[in-house]
Design an enzyme around this catalytic site. Structure first.
Site, PDB file in Angstrom:
ATOM      1  CB  CYS A 167      -7.322  38.379  24.502  1.00  0.00           C
ATOM      2  SG  CYS A 167      -6.356  37.644  25.934  1.00  0.00           S
ATOM      3  CG  HIS A 176      -5.471  41.927  23.954  1.00  0.00           C
ATOM      4  ND1 HIS A 176      -6.137  42.147  25.024  1.00  0.00           N
ATOM      5  CD2 HIS A 176      -4.846  40.975  23.905  1.00  0.00           C
ATOM      6  CE1 HIS A 176      -5.973  41.139  25.774  1.00  0.00           C
ATOM      7  NE2 HIS A 176      -4.711  40.537  25.273  1.00  0.00           N
ATOM      8  CG  ASN A 230      -3.769  40.279  28.932  1.00  0.00           C
ATOM      9  OD1 ASN A 230      -5.079  40.503  28.811  1.00  0.00           O
ATOM     10  ND2 ASN A 230      -3.142  39.361  28.251  1.00  0.00           N
TER      11      ASN A 230
HETATM   12  N1  ACO Z   1      10.986  39.640  35.950  1.00  0.00           N
HETATM   13  C1  ACO Z   1      12.217  39.343  35.609  1.00  0.00           C
HETATM   14  N2  ACO Z   1      12.596  38.566  34.730  1.00  0.00           N
HETATM   15  C2  ACO Z   1      12.003  37.878  34.016  1.00  0.00           C
HETATM   16  C3  ACO Z   1      10.353  37.895  34.447  1.00  0.00           C
HETATM   17  C4  ACO Z   1      10.149  38.833  35.070  1.00  0.00           C
HETATM   18  N3  ACO Z   1       8.849  38.999  35.703  1.00  0.00           N
HETATM   19  N4  ACO Z   1       9.731  36.900  33.446  1.00  0.00           N
HETATM   20  C5  ACO Z   1      10.698  36.409  32.819  1.00  0.00           C
HETATM   21  N5  ACO Z   1      12.089  36.969  33.264  1.00  0.00           N
HETATM   22  C6  ACO Z   1      13.305  36.623  32.571  1.00  0.00           C
HETATM   23  C7  ACO Z   1      13.157  35.309  31.718  1.00  0.00           C
HETATM   24  O1  ACO Z   1      13.236  34.281  32.661  1.00  0.00           O
HETATM   25  C8  ACO Z   1      14.413  35.401  30.656  1.00  0.00           C
HETATM   26  O2  ACO Z   1      15.590  35.271  31.434  1.00  0.00           O
HETATM   27  P1  ACO Z   1      16.731  34.317  30.716  1.00  0.00           P
HETATM   28  O3  ACO Z   1      17.157  35.431  29.873  1.00  0.00           O
HETATM   29  O4  ACO Z   1      17.677  34.139  31.910  1.00  0.00           O
HETATM   30  O5  ACO Z   1      16.289  32.966  30.400  1.00  0.00           O
HETATM   31  C9  ACO Z   1      14.312  36.961  30.374  1.00  0.00           C
HETATM   32  O6  ACO Z   1      13.664  37.571  31.437  1.00  0.00           O
HETATM   33  C10 ACO Z   1      13.666  37.107  29.154  1.00  0.00           C
HETATM   34  O7  ACO Z   1      12.603  36.415  29.018  1.00  0.00           O
HETATM   35  P2  ACO Z   1      11.702  36.527  27.673  1.00  0.00           P
HETATM   36  O8  ACO Z   1      10.687  35.503  27.896  1.00  0.00           O
HETATM   37  O9  ACO Z   1      12.527  36.415  26.337  1.00  0.00           O
HETATM   38  O10 ACO Z   1      11.058  37.951  27.951  1.00  0.00           O
HETATM   39  P3  ACO Z   1      10.301  38.969  27.049  1.00  0.00           P
HETATM   40  O11 ACO Z   1      11.001  40.134  26.898  1.00  0.00           O
HETATM   41  O12 ACO Z   1       9.642  38.079  25.926  1.00  0.00           O
HETATM   42  O13 ACO Z   1       9.156  39.267  27.709  1.00  0.00           O
HETATM   43  C11 ACO Z   1       6.637  38.518  28.412  1.00  0.00           C
HETATM   44  C12 ACO Z   1       8.166  38.119  28.756  1.00  0.00           C
HETATM   45  C13 ACO Z   1       6.540  39.876  28.929  1.00  0.00           C
HETATM   46  C14 ACO Z   1       5.995  37.576  28.845  1.00  0.00           C
HETATM   47  C15 ACO Z   1       6.514  38.785  26.633  1.00  0.00           C
HETATM   48  O14 ACO Z   1       7.003  37.754  26.055  1.00  0.00           O
HETATM   49  C16 ACO Z   1       5.077  38.906  26.409  1.00  0.00           C
HETATM   50  O15 ACO Z   1       4.453  39.810  26.856  1.00  0.00           O
HETATM   51  N6  ACO Z   1       4.533  37.897  25.653  1.00  0.00           N
HETATM   52  C17 ACO Z   1       3.208  38.041  25.222  1.00  0.00           C
HETATM   53  C18 ACO Z   1       2.150  37.253  26.485  1.00  0.00           C
HETATM   54  C19 ACO Z   1       0.841  37.532  25.979  1.00  0.00           C
HETATM   55  O16 ACO Z   1       0.466  38.448  25.453  1.00  0.00           O
HETATM   56  N7  ACO Z   1      -0.180  36.597  26.574  1.00  0.00           N
HETATM   57  C20 ACO Z   1      -1.238  36.857  26.687  1.00  0.00           C
HETATM   58  C21 ACO Z   1      -1.934  36.484  25.593  1.00  0.00           C
HETATM   59  S1  ACO Z   1      -3.597  36.862  25.314  1.00  0.00           S
HETATM   60  C22 ACO Z   1      -4.688  35.878  26.547  1.00  0.00           C
HETATM   61  O17 ACO Z   1      -5.126  35.110  25.756  1.00  0.00           O
HETATM   62  C23 ACO Z   1      -4.769  35.755  27.849  1.00  0.00           C
END
Ligand code: ACO
Length: 311
Positions: A108, A232, A262
């Site tokens: 990214c 980004h 994204n």
């Molecule tokens: N719907 C409902 N619940 C979900 C979902 C979903 N789609 N996804 C995860 N959960 C749940 C998890 O299982 C977890 O449940 P638990 O508490 O029972 O274990 C809970 O939600 C919280 O999960 P977290 O992973 O802590 O959620 P978070 O608030 O961190 O959000 C997310 C997750 C959106 C993935 C976030 O961490 C994020 O955006 N991270 C960065 C990812 C990113 O930018 N990636 C791309 C990088 S760039 C590239 O190179 C492509």
């Protein structure tokens, strides 16, 4: 020899997947996706090459140029349609460009890396570079995995960088990489994207804040001097956390992830083109671009907007 951005453009596939699409198929809700990511819909489909060509053609048209005026094509992508040859070769051929063509894989952060590269190549004698970020992450996404399926979309953005401006395009840049984070976000050959979202989130905020702080210091400027910030587009909460720490207001920040998700290397040039078309930047303005991604890689750059003497 100075340089300037003289053209910009973008491309998205036609097919739109709303959060409702995932709500109907996975254990997730529109409310969870909107509140935790800011994403409402994303575009899916097409090829990295076709999106790159469409965005590149739009940028050439905006610059009032033809492919034959370009003597360097850079395509930032982490999802080429083929392993061999590079995506840039077919873009070069389709747009009838001259000179060289190469791909940059810095996930990214790829477009920002490529902009720094293009600027350096202009200092080395290139006259006009077409710099494109294009990715089709949907081809590497497991649509049964709610943790990743909701995040990604396909899309591209492009700029033309021309020699001949009164001063340099780039006031300061910072490029970084940390391979210890590789296990946090990867796709094996033939496999799907796997990600530790929570840890990527934490490291993304830290990397972008450090990187932006460095370019502010190198350019001798502060957050107040930045007219437009194009981060980004991964997660609205990442953007808000970075902005709060470096003092950038959301009113001067580009957010398009609600519409496109994204799109990896496509996200920053897409956001830049969107903001320019909306009249959010004027000649002479300082624009900050900052991206992070798999690797991890990250890259920030402060540019001065406008043709500034390019005829
Ligand atoms: N719907 C409902 N619940 C979900 C979902 C979903 N789609 N996804 C995860 N959960 C749940 C998890 O299982 C977890 O449940 P638990 O508490 O029972 O274990 C809970 O939600 C919280 O999960 P977290 O992973 O802590 O959620 P978070 O608030 O961190 O959000 C997310 C997750 C959106 C993935 C976030 O961490 C994020 O955006 N991270 C960065 C990812 C990113 O930018 N990636 C791309 C990088 S760039 C590239 O190179 C492509």
């Amino acid at each position: 020899m100075g340089a300037a951005i003289t053209g910009w453009g973008s491309a998205l596939p036609d097919k739109v997947l709303t959060n409702g699409y995932f709500e109907a198929r996975l254990d997730t809700t529109d409310q969870w996706i909107t509140e935790r990511t800011g994403i409402r819909e994303r575009h899916i489909g097409g090829t990295t090459r076709a999106l790159a060509i469409e965005a590149g053609r739009a940028a050439l048209s905006r610059a009032g140029l033809e492919g034959g005026d370009i003597d360097l094509v850079i395509v930032a992508t982490t999802t080429p349609d083929q392993t061999i040859p590079a995506a840039s070769a077919s873009v070069h051929q389709a747009l009838k460009c001259r000179g060289g063509a190469l791909d940059v894989n810095a996930a990214c952060a790829g477009f920002t890396y490529s902009l720094v590269l293009a600027n350096s190549m202009i200092a080395a004698g290139v006259q006009r570079a077409l710099v494109i970020g294009s990715d089709t992450l949907s081809r590497f996404t497991n649509f049964k995995d709610r943790a990743t399926a909701i995040l990604f979309g396909d899309g591209a953005g492009a700029v033309v960088v021309e020699a001949g401006a009164a001063d340099d395009l780039i006031l300061a840049y910072d490029l970084g990489a940390d391979g210890t984070a590789a296990p946090l976000l990867f796709a094996e050959i033939g496999g799907y994207i796997e990600m530790d979202g929570r840890e990527i989130f934490r490291r993304a905020v830290r990397a972008e804040v450090d990187s932006i702080t460095k370019v502010f210091a190198a350019a001798g400027c502060r957050a107040e001097d930045i007219a437009l910030f194009v981060p980004h587009q991964a997660n609205l909460r990442i953007i808000e956390a970075v902005n709060a720490r470096v003092g950038l207001p959301m009113e001067r920040t580009v957010v398009v992830l609600d519409r496109i998700g994204n799109t990896s290397a496509g996200s920053i040039p897409y956001g830049l083109a969107d903001a320019v078309e909306a009249g959010r930047v004027e000649d002479g303005d300082l624009v900050l671009l900052s991206g992070f991604g798999a690797g991890m890689t990250w890259a920030s750059v402060i540019i001065r907007w406008g043709r500034r003497g390019v005829t």
